[in-house]
Design an enzyme around this catalytic site. Structure first.
Site, PDB file in Angstrom:
ATOM      1  CG  ASP A 170      -3.939   7.894  13.800  1.00 37.65           C
ATOM      2  OD1 ASP A 170      -5.096   8.359  13.890  1.00 37.65           O
ATOM      3  OD2 ASP A 170      -3.388   7.660  12.715  1.00 37.65           O
ATOM      4  N   GLY A 207       0.368   8.554   3.120  1.00 37.55           N
ATOM      5  CA  GLY A 207       0.889   9.903   3.135  1.00 37.55           C
ATOM      6  C   GLY A 207       2.352   9.988   3.521  1.00 37.55           C
ATOM      7  CG  MET A 208       3.720   9.597   7.208  1.00 37.41           C
ATOM      8  SD  MET A 208       3.733   8.979   8.905  1.00 37.41           S
ATOM      9  CE  MET A 208       5.498   8.808   9.179  1.00 37.41           C
ATOM     10  N   GLY A 209       4.611   7.282   3.131  1.00 35.53           N
ATOM     11  CA  GLY A 209       5.466   6.433   2.325  1.00 35.53           C
ATOM     12  C   GLY A 209       4.751   5.191   1.849  1.00 35.53           C
ATOM     13  N   GLY A 225       0.812  -1.210   0.000  1.00 37.59           N
ATOM     14  CA  GLY A 225       0.000   0.000   0.000  1.00 37.59           C
ATOM     15  C   GLY A 225       0.843   1.256   0.000  1.00 37.59           C
TER      16      GLY A 225
END
Length: 315
Positions: free
Chosen positions: A130, A18-20, A15
């Site tokens: 989170d 947003g971070m990598g 997948g």
């Protein structure tokens, strides 16, 4: 030529967030691992690298039956990465979207696993920040809490700007929305929202935009009428707006273990010593923080999982 990340050969792409990107690989002993590679534009940011290195170190301290611990990482290379144990199975988010809500007994089993995971996470001095259905994998041997990407070490100063919004709006505590100092109790509020999602398929604060959900969490009472009696009482305690009024993960585990009968009509909830009371909004500069946070959500406040979810379920 096969792609390699550090000492690992990549076998599959899992997948993009947003971070990598996340890839499937294996350890030398054959154990399946999920490797997350940080985006190049984030990797050149010194502040991000410092935070990433600190939180990888902290996350390595977490172990337990209901987490997916970090087993390897390189925070100094050109493209920093970390490897965690790979847990086959769908997320709670995908499970509910595909199969529908969980019954009362399965929600209680989920809650017990998540409570134990929070005990282990908090014992390592970490606030997850989170906890949400996207970050709960439904493994064959129970749920696993994953993704410490925005976790915070409780005894260290934050490395983010004061009032900055980090988290997923639908599953954030009031103090997180307002940009206040967080304690372990913030994760308990998110825990309550995750259990409610598993049981009713949505937020007890109703549908709507991110900004609408933020406002309701701050100023309205949740609708828990669809929950069985014992779960309603437990979730209501978790959603107390004042952090000090919420039960600890250990108390939640005790309460769930005390429910001996699977039939909602005869189930007996365990003791929850903290009872939520009516919350009065505090005066002060919090309103300015909230306005900035709401703006950030509408602009670019999506976390990794929400970016993936938006791409998969656009419209």
């Amino acid at each position: 030529m096969p792609m390699r990340i550090g000492p690992y050969q990549v076998f599959d792409f899992l997948g993009q967030g947003g971070m990598g990107a996340v890839y499937l690989t294996r350890s030398r002993g054959g154990r399946s691992l999920a490797v997350k590679v940080i985006r190049a534009d984030l990797a050149v940011n010194r502040d991000f690298r410092r935070r990433f290195a600190r939180e990888v170190t902290a996350a390595r301290k977490v172990s337990g039956a209901y987490t997916a611990p970090v087993v390897d990482a390189d925070t100094e290379c050109a493209e920093p990465w970390l490897a965690t144990m790979f847990v086959p199975g769908r997320s709670l988010w995908e499970t509910v979207r595909t199969d529908g809500v969980l019954d009362g007994e399965r929600v209680r089993e989920l809650g017990a696993g998540l409570a134990e995971a929070l005990i282990d996470i908090h014992a390592a001095g970490i606030i997850h920040r989170d906890l949400k259905p996207h970050n709960v994998l439904m493994g064959a041997d129970g749920p696993r809490v994953i993704d410490f990407g925005i976790a915070h070490v409780a005894d260290l100063p934050p490395m983010t700007d004061p009032g900055a919004l980090l988290g997923t709006p639908h599953f954030m505590s009031p103090e997180q929305i307002k940009g206040n100092r967080l304690t372990f109790a913030s994760d308990v509020f998110s825990f309550g929202l995750v259990l409610a999602y598993a049981a009713i398929g949505g937020s007890p604060f109703g549908p709507g935009s991110n900004a609408q959900l933020l406002l309701r969490i701050l100023h309205e009472e949740p609708d828990l009428t669809a929950l069985p009696d014992d779960l309603r009482r437990l979730v209501a305690a978790c959603l107390a707006r004042r952090p000090e009024q919420r039960p600890s993960p250990s108390e939640l585990l005790d309460a769930l273990a005390a429910v001996t009968a699977p039939d909602e009509r005869t189930a007996r909830p365990g003791p929850l010593p903290r009872v939520p009371t009516v919350w009065v909004p505090e005066a002060g500069p919090g309103g300015a923080d909230f306005a900035r946070n709401a703006h950030a959500v509408l602009d670019d406040g999506l976390t990794d999982a929400l970016v993936i979810e938006a791409a998969r379920h656009d419209g």
